[in-house]
Scaffold this active site. Structure first.
Site, PDB file in Angstrom:
ATOM      1  N   ALA A   1      24.832  26.194  19.532  1.00  0.00           N
ATOM      2  CA  ALA A   1      24.476  26.344  18.110  1.00  0.00           C
ATOM      3  C   ALA A   1      23.003  26.717  17.982  1.00  0.00           C
ATOM      4  CB  ALA A   1      24.773  25.043  17.361  1.00  0.00           C
TER       5      ALA A   1
ATOM      6  N   ARG B   1      20.044  49.174  20.961  1.00  0.00           N
ATOM      7  CA  ARG B   1      18.583  49.341  21.086  1.00  0.00           C
ATOM      8  C   ARG B   1      18.246  50.809  21.315  1.00  0.00           C
ATOM      9  NH1 ARG B   1      18.062  43.791  24.510  1.00  0.00           N
ATOM     10  NH2 ARG B   1      17.546  42.487  22.710  1.00  0.00           N
TER      11      ARG B   1
ATOM     12  N   VAL C   1      21.368  32.428  19.034  1.00  0.00           N
ATOM     13  CA  VAL C   1      22.454  33.406  19.139  1.00  0.00           C
ATOM     14  C   VAL C   1      23.739  32.824  18.543  1.00  0.00           C
ATOM     15  CG1 VAL C   1      23.885  34.814  20.686  1.00  0.00           C
ATOM     16  CG2 VAL C   1      21.457  34.497  21.200  1.00  0.00           C
ATOM     17  N   GLY C   2      24.091  31.610  18.955  1.00  0.00           N
ATOM     18  CA  GLY C   2      25.360  31.002  18.530  1.00  0.00           C
ATOM     19  C   GLY C   2      25.453  30.856  17.016  1.00  0.00           C
TER      20      GLY C   2
ATOM     21  N   HIS D   1      23.316  44.234  32.771  1.00  0.00           N
ATOM     22  CA  HIS D   1      22.436  43.996  31.623  1.00  0.00           C
ATOM     23  C   HIS D   1      21.078  43.579  32.179  1.00  0.00           C
ATOM     24  CE1 HIS D   1      21.231  42.939  27.653  1.00  0.00           C
ATOM     25  NE2 HIS D   1      21.249  41.644  27.836  1.00  0.00           N
TER      26      HIS D   1
ATOM     27  N   ASN E   1      21.672  28.129  33.954  1.00  0.00           N
ATOM     28  CA  ASN E   1      22.767  28.634  33.127  1.00  0.00           C
ATOM     29  C   ASN E   1      24.113  28.662  33.859  1.00  0.00           C
ATOM     30  OD1 ASN E   1      21.109  28.767  30.976  1.00  0.00           O
ATOM     31  ND2 ASN E   1      21.088  30.984  30.760  1.00  0.00           N
TER      32      ASN E   1
ATOM     33  N   SER F   1      25.737  34.174  27.420  1.00  0.00           N
ATOM     34  CA  SER F   1      24.635  33.525  28.137  1.00  0.00           C
ATOM     35  C   SER F   1      24.207  34.403  29.319  1.00  0.00           C
ATOM     36  CB  SER F   1      25.077  32.155  28.669  1.00  0.00           C
ATOM     37  OG  SER F   1      25.735  31.421  27.674  1.00  0.00           O
TER      38      SER F   1
ATOM     39  N   ARG G   1      15.259  33.229  27.654  1.00  0.00           N
ATOM     40  CA  ARG G   1      14.042  33.625  28.390  1.00  0.00           C
ATOM     41  C   ARG G   1      12.764  33.285  27.637  1.00  0.00           C
ATOM     42  NH1 ARG G   1      13.818  39.638  30.304  1.00  0.00           N
ATOM     43  NH2 ARG G   1      15.160  40.197  28.550  1.00  0.00           N
TER      44      ARG G   1
HETATM   45  N1  APR Z   1      26.582  22.403  26.180  1.00  0.00           N
HETATM   46  C1  APR Z   1      26.477  22.862  24.899  1.00  0.00           C
HETATM   47  N2  APR Z   1      25.364  23.434  24.415  1.00  0.00           N
HETATM   48  C2  APR Z   1      24.315  23.540  25.239  1.00  0.00           C
HETATM   49  C3  APR Z   1      24.345  23.089  26.580  1.00  0.00           C
HETATM   50  C4  APR Z   1      25.556  22.488  27.042  1.00  0.00           C
HETATM   51  N3  APR Z   1      25.694  22.055  28.276  1.00  0.00           N
HETATM   52  N4  APR Z   1      23.150  23.355  27.133  1.00  0.00           N
HETATM   53  C5  APR Z   1      22.387  23.949  26.189  1.00  0.00           C
HETATM   54  N5  APR Z   1      23.085  24.060  25.043  1.00  0.00           N
HETATM   55  C6  APR Z   1      22.660  24.618  23.770  1.00  0.00           C
HETATM   56  C7  APR Z   1      21.252  24.164  23.346  1.00  0.00           C
HETATM   57  O1  APR Z   1      21.256  22.839  22.847  1.00  0.00           O
HETATM   58  C8  APR Z   1      20.885  25.194  22.303  1.00  0.00           C
HETATM   59  O2  APR Z   1      21.259  24.782  21.007  1.00  0.00           O
HETATM   60  O3  APR Z   1      22.531  26.032  23.825  1.00  0.00           O
HETATM   61  C9  APR Z   1      21.728  26.440  22.715  1.00  0.00           C
HETATM   62  C10 APR Z   1      20.871  27.613  23.138  1.00  0.00           C
HETATM   63  O4  APR Z   1      20.182  28.042  22.018  1.00  0.00           O
HETATM   64  P1  APR Z   1      18.747  28.743  22.084  1.00  0.00           P
HETATM   65  O5  APR Z   1      17.841  27.920  22.918  1.00  0.00           O
HETATM   66  O6  APR Z   1      18.346  29.069  20.675  1.00  0.00           O
HETATM   67  O7  APR Z   1      19.036  30.082  22.918  1.00  0.00           O
HETATM   68  P2  APR Z   1      19.651  31.440  22.337  1.00  0.00           P
HETATM   69  O8  APR Z   1      18.557  32.325  21.882  1.00  0.00           O
HETATM   70  O9  APR Z   1      20.762  31.133  21.420  1.00  0.00           O
HETATM   71  O10 APR Z   1      20.224  32.096  23.690  1.00  0.00           O
HETATM   72  C11 APR Z   1      21.353  31.552  24.315  1.00  0.00           C
HETATM   73  O11 APR Z   1      22.168  33.683  25.019  1.00  0.00           O
HETATM   74  O12 APR Z   1      21.252  35.817  24.906  1.00  0.00           O
HETATM   75  C12 APR Z   1      21.471  34.698  25.714  1.00  0.00           C
HETATM   76  O13 APR Z   1      19.632  34.712  27.289  1.00  0.00           O
HETATM   77  C13 APR Z   1      20.181  34.056  26.173  1.00  0.00           C
HETATM   78  O14 APR Z   1      21.148  32.580  27.817  1.00  0.00           O
HETATM   79  C14 APR Z   1      20.637  32.663  26.499  1.00  0.00           C
HETATM   80  C15 APR Z   1      21.755  32.416  25.485  1.00  0.00           C
END
Ligand code: APR
Length: 311
Positions: free
Chosen positions: A8, A150, A11-12, A174, A94, A118, A81
């Site tokens: 959440a 892009r 991205v999510g 990618h 990851n 991811s 990143r």
């Molecule tokens: N189970 C559920 N959620 C998790 C877990 C887990 N084991 N580990 C991490 N998370 C959640 C985090 O709590 C966080 O809310 O994943 C979310 C990641 O969100 P962001 O840090 O905002 O990252 P985001 O920009 O969404 O990118 C997520 O997508 O594009 C790719 O490279 C990017 O690997 C990254 C992924």
């Protein structure tokens, strides 16, 4: 249609919102490991639906049981990143997060289609294929639409023309080794080489390959999410509406383009059967060489990831 979005974060949450706005699902479950965040974001989005005139219902949770019998699961959980990092630097953490999340989701939704976001994306798609044991058409990754978007944006900036008139295609992994097919790039049907000189087009291609890094540099604390989320939504729309759009997706190759047991971006038809067909193009020698570099790189990273998971 029931869709689960794991993660959440940036991205999510953006994916969930776009899918809900477009009313592509009746129910959307937003899952995260953090307490309160998915519930809060989910409820906030739910409350925006009356205004946006959509009947998608969004629920946030930490509990995978509620995601039971999802039709599509979108995996976005994981580290993003920071400046100076490559996508491969995210591998160790990851690989662990993606395998745990997918294992949990698969327990309750063994018949779902899985879209992996991811990073490092191609490798994480391979991990998800291994964890679930699902066939290749049911587990695919989102990268090519984003890279191509892009590229299309930069060409539109260069020419000062509508983005909608620009068609392009990017293959391969990618990352820095992506393979932009400038030969297949057209602007309202006109070959791009008629409109942009070769050296300038090379610069655009380079900017595209580093497009994710450019955003990370600005954001400092994370990576891109608006364009990635839009790209995922396009994949979901094509599947849900059985549009059969040809979109570049990360797919497990089983002989196509001369490669086996590696996941890279190729043009694919997305419809109600998920990844219904890989389109094979006749690449020239230069393109073949670029694709080989890309596949070799992804293959090596997949090997590393599988060793980590075994441990
Ligand atoms: N189970 C559920 N959620 C998790 C877990 C887990 N084991 N580990 C991490 N998370 C959640 C985090 O709590 C966080 O809310 O994943 C979310 C990641 O969100 P962001 O840090 O905002 O990252 P985001 O920009 O969404 O990118 C997520 O997508 O594009 C790719 O490279 C990017 O690997 C990254 C992924």
């Amino acid at each position: 249609m029931k869709i689960t979005v794991i993660g959440a974060g940036n991205v999510g949450a953006t994916v969930a919102q776009l899918i809900a706005n477009a009313e592509l699902a009746n129910e959307i479950y937003l899952v995260d490991i953090l307490e309160g965040i998915p519930e809060g974001k989910g409820l906030d989005m739910y409350e925006s639906m009356p205004v946006l005139e959509s009947d998608s219902r969004i629920y946030g949770t930490n509990n995978y049981e509620l995601t039971k019998n999802s039709d599509i699961v979108i995996q976005t959980a994981g580290l993003a990143r920071k400046p100076g990092m490559s996508r491969d630097d995210l591998l160790v953490k990851n690989a662990e997060i993606v395998s745990t999340c997918i294992e949990n989701a698969f327990k309750y939704s063994p018949n779902a289609y899985y879209i992996i976001v991811s990073n490092p994306l191609d490798v994480m798609t391979y991990v998800a294929l291994k964890v679930t044991g699902l066939p290749k058409h049911k587990v695919i990754g989102m990268a090519g639409i984003l890279d191509t978007a892009r590229y299309r944006s930069f060409i539109s900036m260069e020419l000062g023309v509508s983005m909608q008139d620009i068609q392009g295609l990017i293959l391969g992994g990618h990352g820095d080794t992506m393979v932009p097919l400038t030969r297949y790039t057209t602007v309202a049907g006109i070959p791009v080489s008629d409109l942009i000189p070769a050296d300038r087009l090379d610069e655009i291609v380079k900017r595209t390959a580093g497009g994710g890094g450019e955003i990370v540099k600005y954001l400092k604390t994370g990576s891109a999410y608006y364009a990635p989320a839009a790209a995922v939504t396009q994949m979901v729309e094509s599947i849900v509406k059985d549009q059969k759009r040809i979109l570049p997706c990360s797919v497990l190759l089983t002989g196509e383009y001369g490669y086996k047991d590696v996941v890279v971006g190729v043009p694919a038809v997305l419809g109600k059967g998920c990844m219904e067909k890989v389109i094979e193009l006749k690449l020239n020698d230069a393109e073949k060489a670029l694709l080989k570099t890309s596949c070799d790189h992804v293959e090596a990273t997949i090997k590393e990831a599988m060793e980590l998971i075994k441990k």
